[in-house]
Structure formats: C-alpha cells, structure tokens
Design a protein around this motif. Sequence first.
Motif, PDB file in Angstrom:
ATOM      1  N   LEU A  61      41.635  48.445  81.130  1.00  0.00           N
ATOM      2  CA  LEU A  61      42.846  48.414  80.314  1.00  0.00           C
ATOM      3  C   LEU A  61      44.060  48.004  81.136  1.00  0.00           C
ATOM      4  CD1 LEU A  61      43.881  49.157  77.415  1.00  0.00           C
ATOM      5  CD2 LEU A  61      44.457  51.416  78.343  1.00  0.00           C
ATOM      6  N   ALA A  87      49.884  49.198  76.878  1.00  0.00           N
ATOM      7  CA  ALA A  87      48.604  48.538  76.606  1.00  0.00           C
ATOM      8  C   ALA A  87      48.111  48.787  75.190  1.00  0.00           C
ATOM      9  CB  ALA A  87      47.559  49.012  77.620  1.00  0.00           C
ATOM     10  N   LYS A  88      48.462  49.935  74.617  1.00  0.00           N
ATOM     11  CA  LYS A  88      47.971  50.300  73.282  1.00  0.00           C
ATOM     12  C   LYS A  88      48.895  49.837  72.154  1.00  0.00           C
ATOM     13  CE  LYS A  88      45.089  54.212  74.642  1.00  0.00           C
ATOM     14  NZ  LYS A  88      44.854  55.668  74.519  1.00  0.00           N
TER      15      LYS A  88
END
Length: 281
Positions: free
Chosen positions: A3, A279-280
């Motif tokens: 990630l 990242a999300k």
Amino acid sequence: MALIGMVYVIARWEEKALVNAASKRGVGIKPIHTQNLHVFYGEKNGMPPVVIQRSISHYYALTTSLVLESLGVRVVNSAKATAAANDKVWSISVMVRKGIPVPQTAVAWSMEAALRAAHELKYPIVVKPTNGSWGRMVALADDEEDLRAILEHREYMPQPEMKVHLIQEYVRKPGRDIRVTVVGDRAVAAIYRYSSHWITNTARGGKAVAAPIEGDIGELAVKAAKAHGLEVAGVDLFEHPERGLIVNEVNPVPEFKNTVKVTGVDVAGEIIEYLITIAKR
C-alpha cells in the motif's frame, strides 16, 4: 501489492521505525533503495500508490519524487515542497510572503555586497549556504575579518551556489532552539535542543528535552510547513529575545529518533497513519 512505498538512501533508525510501524498496523510497505532503482517514464511497474520520501540526499529526493509523480504516484512530500524547503532562499522567500517571522536576512551575490549587508545587520552575523542540513557550512562571523575569511573560502569553491551568500542576524537564543515535528495539519511532538554551542542541533551534540506543542509553538510550526506544501516536516523555531518565536528552517525529511526518545510520541506511527489515510482515499 504494498500500500505504501518508502524511498531511501540509508536505512537509519527513522526508516526502520517506519517499517515497524507499518508492520504493526498490518500494512505492506515497500522499501525503495535509490541505488537499486531504475524507472522508465510511463511504466509504473508495481510502484505503490503512495510513497514517503526519506532520501537524505536532496538531489536524490528531488529527482525520485519528480519521476514518481510523473507516473501518478502520490509522494509525501511532493517534489515542489521538498525543493522549496531544501533551498534556503526559496524557503525564506515563501515564509516572508506568508507573513511568517524569520531571522532578519539579506541575500548577496558578491563578497562586497555581503560585507555591506553584514555592516547594516551589525556583527556578529551568521553566513549560511543556500542548501544543506545538520548545520553544515553554517558559519558565525564576529567581525569583518572573520566574514572576509569565510567568504573568500566560499568564493573559491566551484559550485555556483556557494557564491550566493545568505547573511543573517545572529539570534541570541536562550541556549536552545525548538524542533517541532509536523504530520498532516498537526504538530505531533516537539523538543527543546540545548547546547553550549551556538548551533543547537542534536546532530551536533545538542541535548533533547520534551517541549510543549500547544499554543504558538505548534501553530507556527504548522503554518510554516503548510507554507511550503509540506505534509511531514521538522520545523526549527528560535525564541527571539525581542520578536518572540520565529522560524529558522524547515526540513522535509526530518529525523525524529531523539524526539521519540524524550517525548514518547510514536512519530513513525503518526506518519504511517497519515499515509494510510491518503492511500485509502
């Protein structure tokens, strides 16, 4: 696929702490060692969507960030923010435009002009390179003779940037400065750095003691980081005897080992949590 990625030159305590913090949160982190890296423009080749820039080399940090950003990778800190923070002329210019207090500073492009600027500022004065960290190439001149010797040495150096002279007031600090670590839009930790030497830097033997982040200290540090576009930063503050808190410098790849040691704040964890949030999105 991981990630988060981490670009680095040397795996110091901080880089290892970031890997451990990601592991504790069950997040994959891809170490990206610059000396083992080659990238073709237009080919992402499994690069993580978010990368933290941890290269101690200014030029490695800038160039790897630029290339990764061209591939659509979200780099923290961005190439532009890194460049602005690492160039002292750029950095001071940014802060002055934003109304952020800094030491009284003149920029001179010759020895004669630098001597005139020092005369106006009054000795002692500080001479700084346009880039660098850990207090390297920073010199204190008590009088014109000192300054001439420093400038003559710089003038003989082949690098053109050494002929751009930052002449700065000598701030009579109370034997310490303040390093504030900023993550996102928050000051997460701060330390006083005490030293009998005029350069109060733990890399130069300064002693770290926990400092408050509430109030003006935290607010000024966050303001300085945001002025540069920095998302993770080490902001160095001085306590000016007449003007109060001012910003000395801003670091886009901050060390935080001593901060963690004396404050107990999980700085690596704060950084990883911030990167996970990005990242999300």
